[in-house]
Design a protein around this motif. Sequence first.
Motif, PDB file in Angstrom:
ATOM      1  N   MET A   1       0.940  -1.223   0.188  1.00 11.93           N
ATOM      2  CA  MET A   1       0.047  -0.014  -0.042  1.00 11.93           C
ATOM      3  C   MET A   1       0.881   1.237  -0.021  1.00 11.93           C
ATOM      4  O   MET A   1       2.026   1.233   0.529  1.00 11.93           O
ATOM      5  CB  MET A   1      -0.899  -0.036   1.211  1.00 11.93           C
ATOM      6  N   ARG A   2       0.136   2.281  -0.439  1.00 11.10           N
ATOM      7  CA  ARG A   2       0.732   3.736  -0.314  1.00 11.10           C
ATOM      8  C   ARG A   2       0.445   4.358   0.985  1.00 11.10           C
ATOM      9  O   ARG A   2      -1.014   4.757   0.995  1.00 11.10           O
ATOM     10  CB  ARG A   2       0.671   4.604  -1.670  1.00 11.10           C
ATOM     11  N   ILE A   3       1.088   4.595   1.864  1.00  8.65           N
ATOM     12  CA  ILE A   3       0.822   5.145   3.097  1.00  8.65           C
ATOM     13  C   ILE A   3       1.137   6.574   3.419  1.00  8.65           C
ATOM     14  O   ILE A   3       2.679   6.714   3.497  1.00  8.65           O
ATOM     15  CB  ILE A   3       1.183   4.096   4.222  1.00  8.65           C
ATOM     16  N   LEU A   4       0.619   7.467   3.971  1.00  3.53           N
ATOM     17  CA  LEU A   4       1.101   8.784   4.087  1.00  3.53           C
ATOM     18  C   LEU A   4       1.019   8.725   5.761  1.00  3.53           C
ATOM     19  O   LEU A   4      -0.064   8.269   6.362  1.00  3.53           O
ATOM     20  CB  LEU A   4       0.102   9.958   3.771  1.00  3.53           C
ATOM     21  N   VAL A   5       2.132   9.103   6.485  1.00  2.00           N
ATOM     22  CA  VAL A   5       2.126   8.922   7.829  1.00  2.00           C
ATOM     23  C   VAL A   5       2.505  10.324   8.173  1.00  2.00           C
ATOM     24  O   VAL A   5       3.714  11.008   8.133  1.00  2.00           O
ATOM     25  CB  VAL A   5       3.578   8.072   8.206  1.00  2.00           C
ATOM     26  N   THR A   6       1.657  11.017   9.164  1.00  2.38           N
ATOM     27  CA  THR A   6       1.834  12.408   9.723  1.00  2.38           C
ATOM     28  C   THR A   6       2.635  12.189  10.829  1.00  2.38           C
ATOM     29  O   THR A   6       2.444  11.117  11.642  1.00  2.38           O
ATOM     30  CB  THR A   6       0.499  13.043  10.002  1.00  2.38           C
ATOM     31  N   GLY A   7       3.691  12.915  11.100  1.00  2.00           N
ATOM     32  CA  GLY A   7       4.358  12.850  12.595  1.00  2.00           C
ATOM     33  C   GLY A   7       5.448  11.597  12.283  1.00  2.00           C
ATOM     34  O   GLY A   7       5.722  11.238  13.413  1.00  2.00           O
ATOM     35  N   ASP A  31       5.961  15.847   8.222  1.00  2.00           N
ATOM     36  CA  ASP A  31       6.109  16.188   9.541  1.00  2.00           C
ATOM     37  C   ASP A  31       6.803  17.762   9.727  1.00  2.00           C
ATOM     38  O   ASP A  31       7.389  18.033   8.511  1.00  2.00           O
ATOM     39  CB  ASP A  31       7.228  15.260  10.139  1.00  2.00           C
ATOM     40  N   ASN A  32       6.449  18.417  10.685  1.00  2.00           N
ATOM     41  CA  ASN A  32       7.077  19.891  10.430  1.00  2.00           C
ATOM     42  C   ASN A  32       8.434  19.944  11.236  1.00  2.00           C
ATOM     43  O   ASN A  32       8.856  21.029  11.394  1.00  2.00           O
ATOM     44  CB  ASN A  32       6.155  20.959  11.048  1.00  2.00           C
ATOM     45  N   LEU A  33       8.610  18.721  11.875  1.00  2.00           N
ATOM     46  CA  LEU A  33      10.162  18.518  12.654  1.00  2.00           C
ATOM     47  C   LEU A  33      10.171  19.354  13.847  1.00  2.00           C
ATOM     48  O   LEU A  33      11.016  19.571  14.386  1.00  2.00           O
ATOM     49  CB  LEU A  33      11.370  18.842  11.839  1.00  2.00           C
ATOM     50  N   SER A  34       9.035  19.724  14.363  1.00  2.00           N
ATOM     51  CA  SER A  34       8.770  20.350  15.721  1.00  2.00           C
ATOM     52  C   SER A  34       9.302  19.671  16.944  1.00  2.00           C
ATOM     53  O   SER A  34       9.879  20.384  17.979  1.00  2.00           O
ATOM     54  CB  SER A  34       7.312  20.965  15.926  1.00  2.00           C
ATOM     55  N   ASN A  35       9.320  18.472  16.656  1.00  2.00           N
ATOM     56  CA  ASN A  35       9.680  17.607  18.045  1.00  2.00           C
ATOM     57  C   ASN A  35      10.435  16.549  17.733  1.00  2.00           C
ATOM     58  O   ASN A  35      10.686  15.403  18.202  1.00  2.00           O
ATOM     59  CB  ASN A  35       8.497  17.394  18.796  1.00  2.00           C
ATOM     60  N   ALA A  53       9.670   8.702   1.344  1.00  2.00           N
ATOM     61  CA  ALA A  53       9.427  10.172   0.811  1.00  2.00           C
ATOM     62  C   ALA A  53       9.334  10.993   2.076  1.00  2.00           C
ATOM     63  O   ALA A  53       8.568  10.611   3.102  1.00  2.00           O
ATOM     64  CB  ALA A  53       8.527  10.349  -0.068  1.00  2.00           C
ATOM     65  N   PHE A  54       9.718  12.213   2.095  1.00  2.00           N
ATOM     66  CA  PHE A  54       9.682  13.123   3.274  1.00  2.00           C
ATOM     67  C   PHE A  54       9.038  14.396   2.767  1.00  2.00           C
ATOM     68  O   PHE A  54       9.975  15.094   1.719  1.00  2.00           O
ATOM     69  CB  PHE A  54      11.153  13.206   4.083  1.00  2.00           C
ATOM     70  N   VAL A  55       8.162  14.963   3.278  1.00  2.00           N
ATOM     71  CA  VAL A  55       7.732  16.203   2.938  1.00  2.00           C
ATOM     72  C   VAL A  55       7.634  17.160   4.159  1.00  2.00           C
ATOM     73  O   VAL A  55       7.011  16.999   5.339  1.00  2.00           O
ATOM     74  CB  VAL A  55       6.269  16.165   2.519  1.00  2.00           C
ATOM     75  N   ARG A  56       8.373  18.137   4.522  1.00  2.00           N
ATOM     76  CA  ARG A  56       8.478  19.031   5.513  1.00  2.00           C
ATOM     77  C   ARG A  56       7.211  20.088   5.416  1.00  2.00           C
ATOM     78  O   ARG A  56       7.206  20.872   4.630  1.00  2.00           O
ATOM     79  CB  ARG A  56       9.776  19.666   5.848  1.00  2.00           C
ATOM     80  N   ALA A  57       6.010  19.799   6.397  1.00  2.00           N
ATOM     81  CA  ALA A  57       4.946  20.631   6.500  1.00  2.00           C
ATOM     82  C   ALA A  57       4.301  20.285   7.636  1.00  2.00           C
ATOM     83  O   ALA A  57       4.439  19.411   8.371  1.00  2.00           O
ATOM     84  CB  ALA A  57       4.174  20.345   5.155  1.00  2.00           C
ATOM     85  N   ASP A  58       3.523  21.400   7.886  1.00  2.00           N
ATOM     86  CA  ASP A  58       2.608  21.579   8.887  1.00  2.00           C
ATOM     87  C   ASP A  58       1.143  20.820   8.613  1.00  2.00           C
ATOM     88  O   ASP A  58       0.686  21.343   7.678  1.00  2.00           O
ATOM     89  CB  ASP A  58       2.520  22.837   9.461  1.00  2.00           C
ATOM     90  N   ILE A  59       0.684  20.233   9.324  1.00  2.00           N
ATOM     91  CA  ILE A  59      -0.623  19.608   9.063  1.00  2.00           C
ATOM     92  C   ILE A  59      -1.654  20.743   9.234  1.00  2.00           C
ATOM     93  O   ILE A  59      -2.897  20.348   8.683  1.00  2.00           O
ATOM     94  CB  ILE A  59      -1.079  18.294   9.971  1.00  2.00           C
ATOM     95  N   THR A  60      -1.603  21.725   9.739  1.00  2.00           N
ATOM     96  CA  THR A  60      -2.610  22.735   9.726  1.00  2.00           C
ATOM     97  C   THR A  60      -2.607  23.546   8.093  1.00  2.00           C
ATOM     98  O   THR A  60      -3.474  24.104   7.969  1.00  2.00           O
ATOM     99  CB  THR A  60      -2.391  24.071  10.881  1.00  2.00           C
ATOM    100  N   ILE A  78      -1.837   7.199   8.312  1.00  2.00           N
ATOM    101  CA  ILE A  78      -1.694   6.940   9.933  1.00  2.00           C
ATOM    102  C   ILE A  78      -1.142   8.173  10.543  1.00  2.00           C
ATOM    103  O   ILE A  78      -0.245   9.070   9.863  1.00  2.00           O
ATOM    104  CB  ILE A  78      -0.452   5.865  10.151  1.00  2.00           C
ATOM    105  N   HIS A  79      -1.897   8.558  11.557  1.00  2.00           N
ATOM    106  CA  HIS A  79      -1.839  10.091  11.827  1.00  2.00           C
ATOM    107  C   HIS A  79      -1.403  10.054  13.458  1.00  2.00           C
ATOM    108  O   HIS A  79      -2.010   9.962  14.340  1.00  2.00           O
ATOM    109  CB  HIS A  79      -3.230  10.670  11.819  1.00  2.00           C
ATOM    110  N   PHE A  80      -0.020  10.257  13.358  1.00  2.00           N
ATOM    111  CA  PHE A  80       0.848  10.627  14.434  1.00  2.00           C
ATOM    112  C   PHE A  80       0.871  12.122  14.828  1.00  2.00           C
ATOM    113  O   PHE A  80       1.216  12.231  16.269  1.00  2.00           O
ATOM    114  CB  PHE A  80       2.103  10.049  14.535  1.00  2.00           C
ATOM    115  N   ALA A  81       1.022  13.095  14.126  1.00  2.00           N
ATOM    116  CA  ALA A  81       1.482  14.300  14.263  1.00  2.00           C
ATOM    117  C   ALA A  81       0.439  15.097  15.292  1.00  2.00           C
ATOM    118  O   ALA A  81      -0.633  15.069  15.337  1.00  2.00           O
ATOM    119  CB  ALA A  81       1.178  15.226  12.960  1.00  2.00           C
TER     120      ALA A  81
END
Length: 338
Positions: A1-7, A31-35, A53-60, A78-81
């Motif tokens: 599967m192709r899975i987007l993982v926040t955080g 992930d915004n790398l805030s933590n 793959a990595f996208v540096r972004a804020d979920i807001t 999968i939403h961890f952020a």
Amino acid sequence: MRILVTGGAGYIGSHTVLTLLEAGHDVVVVDNLSNSSEEALRRAAELAGREAAFVRADITDEAALDAAFEAHSPEAVIHFAGLKAVGESVGIPLEYYYNNVAGTIALLRSMERHGVRTIVFSSSATVYGEHNPTPYIEKMEIGAMNPYGRTKEQIEDILSDLGASDGRWHIALLRYFNPVGAHPSGRIGEDPQGIPNNLVPFIAQVAVGRRERLMVFGGDYETPDGTCLRDYIHVVDLAEGHAAALRYLQAHPGVHRWNLGSGKGTSVLEMLHAFEAAVGAPIPYEITARRAGDLPAFWADPSAALADLGWSTTKSVAQMCEDHWRWQKNNPLGYQNS
Ligand code: NAD
Ligand code: WQD
């Protein structure tokens, strides 16, 4: 599967990304790398032999989310952020509600626009609040006791309403108990910024010489040794729980709730002594006042996850401490300077 993982660069996220890569999934992390540090993702890639793959972004940021959905066409999320410090959430509740609740709404709106309706959400045992008897069962009425916990409860409500509104959604609410430990390689692990809020990272920093002694918050609880009991779960078992939930969701639309815990309570002093055994040396500690808001004892009833997902914990408290210690010893300053 192709899975987007926040955080996905965070503590639990990076271990789950590794599990997913090893299982052959294609992963994109937002992930915004805030933590967290991108180094966690580099190391997960090294361990898996392939990278996310990595996208540096804020979920807001809905525009950034839209771009990530368009570029990577994920089939599930999968939403961890989110922000996760209970004490901090009392002081800056708006930051918590904005990041966690508004961020989740932005994510769900972007998912709808792209026809992605499968999501696994990081909830927490903290939603059970103070009125439920232990062990906690999914059908109990929830009621969190602090702003952080209420963000989790509100997101659970939003996801439940969404699932009820449209039968095309496949939603898993995973209530984690106390995640600890690290990947057995010692390459990825928990890297708290500043003074650790949680027990095991604090013990690990005392053991490695970064802090003088552990403060045990309360020795006069009505428990066998007077210290609080919690249900600790190895982060690799937790990561596997996400993969199991995703498999289940593929065949089961609707909203599903599962506790992810071991079903056993371990006291603060038992945890400390297990860590001492892993280190092979005593760890200085002092019994101090209770911490406001702590409950004396709780653990999961994990039988629903076993029945539905075929999932249960496999790793002992001793393994949690050995793996956490290997990570801390090999990376005394976490990902800093790497
Ligand atoms: P973590 O802080 O290590 O990971 C969270 C990640 O989300 C970090 O990489 C951070 O940079 C990122 N992030 C935060 N806000 C963001 C935003 N607005 N946009 C994009 N990225 C953002 O925490 P963790 O321990 O891995 O926890 C992961 C999830 O599990 C959290 O939602 C947390 O509330 C939940 N949870 C954690 C525990 C625990 O004890 N660790 C227990 C229960 C639930
Ligand atoms: C465990 C035990 C402390 C630190 C928290 C959140 C919960 C969830 C997991 C996100 C308690 C004692 C701790 C220390 C100590 N997170 N302790 N000295 O409080 O069970 O749960 O993390 O969802 O929402 O509340 O975990 O690790 O902070 O504490 O004696 O320096 O260790 O009093 O009994 P907790 P914890």
